[in-house]
Design an enzyme around this catalytic site. Structure first.
Site, PDB file in Angstrom:
ATOM      1  N   GLY A 108       0.793  -1.238   0.000  1.00 43.55           N
ATOM      2  CA  GLY A 108       0.000   0.000   0.000  1.00 43.55           C
ATOM      3  C   GLY A 108       0.819   1.278   0.000  1.00 43.55           C
ATOM      4  O   GLY A 108       0.330   2.322   0.440  1.00 43.55           O
ATOM      5  N   ASP A 153      -7.184  -0.459  -1.014  1.00 42.48           N
ATOM      6  CA  ASP A 153      -5.964   0.028  -0.358  1.00 42.48           C
ATOM      7  C   ASP A 153      -6.198   1.370   0.328  1.00 42.48           C
ATOM      8  O   ASP A 153      -5.919   1.541   1.518  1.00 42.48           O
ATOM      9  CB  ASP A 153      -4.823   0.203  -1.382  1.00 42.48           C
ATOM     10  CG  ASP A 153      -4.199  -1.115  -1.790  1.00 42.48           C
ATOM     11  OD1 ASP A 153      -4.819  -2.160  -1.548  1.00 42.48           O
ATOM     12  OD2 ASP A 153      -3.080  -1.097  -2.352  1.00 42.48           O
TER      13      ASP A 153
END
Ligand code: PMV
Length: 314
Positions: A108, A153
């Protein structure tokens, strides 16, 4: 404007990557002690704002004609804040960004960079953003970088809680039981957008088969959310193994991932799978307790992982 800073966590996807792009539910958890930070400092002597990416050793003026490629995601986040959230002053400030989240490993990093910057700049301008706004704006930046992201994310990183996520639905926070996970990094960088595109191509050739696999993955994610709530670590391990088999079938695993997953399981993990887009990046294993997690993490390094760490949920 005032001097301030913002941070954002890393994340892993526990269940449901790829299927989530096609509307299935997925589960992601934050990794709170691995973070990206952005600091705004006020300096009246600065004419055009200065942007510094510390780890990349890049510094540029915001009014430069062109930017080094590596700093473009930072510039995009600043532009979004300026154009859509709050007008930023043309002089007198510096933004410094640094990160412990490796780039391109499914942890991420791009969403965390955007979110840390949005947090830092809006706080510097004393502008309040709700979690919903943060999700919305960070998703706009994700779309610039990844083509057709599901939004998982930037949602989990904005909320910093375990979530059951489904495209175009409100994310549901999961009150999880206590659990230890181990993340192993293959050291292989991958581009999420490319792998998502490869899966889309394969799905176009065999839609029924892929739809069937994705719906099985969706069922695993739903069961996973119940097992997380119950703190049922054995069930989580079993579901992770099942999810991984389905990810193998859509061909997003790699020899490096398989190696680390095998090692984790041989050294005591209750289950393991690749996490994120695959074809590199990271794998995640679940352990019965903190001691077991520590052993698995060190075995992953011995087996060639570029890095490994443990993370405790709750
Ligand atoms: O960025 P990664 O590697 O964590 O992958 C994101 C998960 C995918 O489902 C593959 C893509 C998406 O947008 O959900």
């Amino acid at each position: 404007m005032i001097s301030t800073h913002g941070t954002a966590s890393a994340k892993i996807i526990l269940f449901g990557e790829h299927a989530v792009v096609y509307g299935q539910p997925a589960i992601a958890i934050p990794i709170q002690d691995v973070r990206t930070s952005a600091a705004v400092s006020i300096d009246a002597s600065i004419s055009a704002p200065i942007i510094e990416a510390k780890d990349l050793k890049v510094e540029t003026a915001l009014d430069a004609a062109t930017y080094p490629e590596a700093i473009v995601p930072i510039i995009k986040a600043i532009e979004l804040v300026h154009q859509k959230i709050v007008k930023l002053p043309k002089t007198g400030w510096r933004l410094t960004v640094w990160s412990k989240i490796p780039i391109g490993r499914g942890l991420g990093s791009s969403a965390a960079t955007s979110i840390a910057i949005i947090r830092a700049l809006t706080r510097a301008m004393m502008k309040f953003l709700s979690p919903k706004d943060l999700i919305k704006y960070s998703f706009e930046i994700e779309k610039l970088h990844h083509g057709t992201p599901s939004g998982i994310d930037n949602t989990v990183i904005s909320l910093e809680k375990p979530i059951l996520f489904r495209k175009d639905h409100e994310p549901a926070a999961i009150q999880s039981g206590s659990m230890f996970f181990v993340v192993g990094d293959t050291g292989v960088t991958k581009k999420t957008g490319d792998i998502v595109a490869q899966v889309a191509e394969a799905k176009a050739k065999d839609p029924d088969q892929y739809d069937h696999i994705f719906s099985q993955i969706g069922t695993i994610a739903r069961q996973g959310s119940l097992a997380l709530k119950d703190g049922d670590v054995k069930k989580i391990g079993k579901l992770m193994n099942e999810n991984h088999i389905l990810l193998q079938r859509i061909q997003v695993s790699s020899s490096e991932l398989e190696n680390l997953i095998d090692v984790a399981k041989t050294k005591g993990a209750l289950g393991a799978k690749l996490c994120g887009a695959g074809k590199g990046g990271c794998m995640v294993a679940v352990a019965k307790d903190g001691t077991a997690a520590g052993i698995i993490a060190s075995e992953l390094i011995k087996a060639g992982a570029a890095r490994s760490f443990t993370t405790k949920l709750k």
